[in-house]
Design an enzyme around this catalytic site. Structure first.
Site, PDB file in Angstrom:
ATOM      1  N   SER A 162       0.816  -1.206   0.000  1.00 37.33           N
ATOM      2  CA  SER A 162       0.000   0.000   0.000  1.00 37.33           C
ATOM      3  C   SER A 162       0.860   1.271   0.000  1.00 37.33           C
ATOM      4  O   SER A 162       1.598   1.511  -0.942  1.00 37.33           O
ATOM      5  CB  SER A 162      -0.971  -0.037   1.179  1.00 37.33           C
ATOM      6  N   LYS A 214     -21.480  17.794   9.911  1.00 41.88           N
ATOM      7  CA  LYS A 214     -20.418  17.971  10.898  1.00 41.88           C
ATOM      8  C   LYS A 214     -20.077  16.666  11.610  1.00 41.88           C
ATOM      9  O   LYS A 214     -18.917  16.435  11.958  1.00 41.88           O
ATOM     10  CB  LYS A 214     -20.847  19.039  11.931  1.00 41.88           C
TER      11      LYS A 214
END
Length: 461
Positions: A162, A214
């Site tokens: 990765s 949020k």
């Protein structure tokens, strides 16, 4: 009046900090490592006032650091930058006790190695499952920038998955061992729904917020379809950048389409080379010796600072003095010797990799290891021998009952011979075989008193 006890503020990353970096954020990390992190964090993240001991890094921050020592290792003109453990964006963790290494710290090391006039090449020593997505792309760009000035060889010793592979993909060359794990070109984001756990503890959180998104992805409830779609889109953006980065570094060997086609799988040794994720099989030592033997700079073939002998009668022809000529010859001999050793080590590593990486070796790993490390067989010869030998039979291990068959029980009768005499006879036969006694004399009983063998006399007592 007794002074109140003062507890110093903890330094370094705590489990809470690690959790903040792992949960709800896109990661360029091998999924196996993600599972390990989640297992470690499970049940250890306090919900109340309980505190956790911090994990202290082994290195201080680099900004403003006053030190005459290098931030990286140097061996024979080759700078070595280790990329080990889980990778995070910020902080100066190099070999930290928490197992973290930061992109910030690695960028500092690369910058210092590129600026050091005594460093002619750089090795990236990789053993990492990856880490945070943010910050990796900037470090990969730094690797590409340095590789334009000095050779940068990424040695996978023994994992570059990765984010670690994203960094390695920008090097001049990627070298693997026969067992190196390479790839995992993908992105993962983990969300934990802890609502059931909180309900079992009688805790009901209330989120008071402004802005509709949020508190998207909070751990106090399941993900809504809309939030899941937003997070998937975010992961997709990082994935597009990741495969584009790999394609930029690997060129025709691994295009963006080929990188996507791997579907984030990992590949081992020779298969990584066949897929375009790596360039060749070798060892850390062989790569180091090869880089040490090469002159500084790209495309430079002659040593600098040593006058070489010239021919011709013109005024431009200048003959070096005896000392300079001897120095040139000595340096040429040393360079040739080092190059020969590096070439031999490279060929040996390639031979071993070809034998151990063959399909025939999978059927008989023990014989394959013997042929690779104990003989001078070529890969073709070794594979031929492995083919002829066929698949190794699994060793037959007798059961306890089979091994105990015919032996007297403790406290029982042993028949014609006592258990001690039977053991003595067996011991005597073994000694006779070692000493070369004829087979027909090995089982002949010898009276204890007349037995010349002290070991048998001792066992018969």
């Amino acid at each position: 009046m007794t002074e109140p006890a003062v507890t110093p503020a903890p330094s370094g990353p705590s489990l809470l900090h690690i959790a903040d970096r792992v949960l709800g954020r896109p990661l360029l990390m091998h999924p196996g490592k993600v599972e390990v992190l989640l297992h470690v964090l499970e049940g250890r993240i306090p919900l109340g006032d309980a505190s956790l001991a911090p994990l202290t890094p082994d290195a201080s921050r680099f900004t403003g650091q006053v030190s005459a020592s290098r931030t990286f290792r140097v061996e024979g003109g080759v700078g070595i930058v280790s990329i080990v453990g889980s990778l995070v964006n910020r902080g100066a963790w190099i070999g930290a006790s928490s197992g973290l290494t930061s992109y910030e710290g690695l960028a500092k090391q690369l910058t210092d190695a590129a600026a050091d006039p005594k460093v002619k090449a750089i090795m990236l020593d990789l053993d990492s499952p990856g880490g945070e997505a943010t910050g990796m792309f900037a470090l990969a760009a730094k690797v590409r920038e340095v590789a334009a000035e000095k050779p940068v060889v990424a040695v996978v010793n023994d994992m570059a998955a990765s984010a670690a592979y994203g960094i390695a993909s920008q090097a001049t060359e990627i070298v693997v061992s026969p067992t190196s794990i390479v790839g995992s070109i993908g992105v993962v984001l983990t969300h934990l729904d802890r609502s059931g756990e909180l309900a079992a503890k009688g805790i009901k959180p209330t989120l008071i917020h402004a802005g509709a998104h949020k508190v998207d992805g909070n751990p106090f409830g399941p993900l809504s379809d809309a939030v899941r779609a937003d997070l998937q889109a975010e992961v997709g953006q990082f994935y597009d950048q990741f495969v584009g980065l790999v394609a930029q570094g690997r060129g025709a060997k691994l295009s963006a389409a080929k990188a996507r086609a791997t579907e984030a799988r990992t590949f081992i040794g020779q298969e990584a080379i066949d897929r375009g994720l790596a360039d060749r099989v070798s060892t850390f030592e062989a790569v180091l010796a090869s880089l040490q033997s090469k002159p500084a700079g790209r495309g430079t073939t002659a040593s600098k600072g040593v006058p070489m002998p010239t021919t011709g009668a013109g005024p431009a022809a200048v003959a070096p003095d005896g000392d300079a000529l001897a120095a040139a010859r000595s340096e040429g001999h040393a360079a040739g010797l080092a190059e020969g050793r590096a070439l031999g080590a490279k060929e040996a590593a390639e031979r071993i990799g070809a034998i151990l990486g063959s399909d025939e070796a999978k059927a008989n790993a023990t014989l394959a290891a013997h042929l690779a490390f104990r003989t001078a067989f070529s890969p073709a010869e070794a594979i031929s021998a492995l083919t002829a030998a066929g698949r190794a039979a699994a060793p037959s291990v007798p059961t306890i009952a089979e091994r105990a068959a015919g032996m007297a029980e403790f406290g029982g009768s042993a028949g014609p011979l006592s258990a001690r005499e039977d053991a003595s006879a067996a011991w005597g036969r073994a000694i006779s075989r070692v000493s070369g006694a004829p087979a027909e004399t090995q089982a002949a009983p010898v009276p204890a008193a007349a037995d010349p063998n002290p070991w048998r006399r001792l066992l018969r007592r």
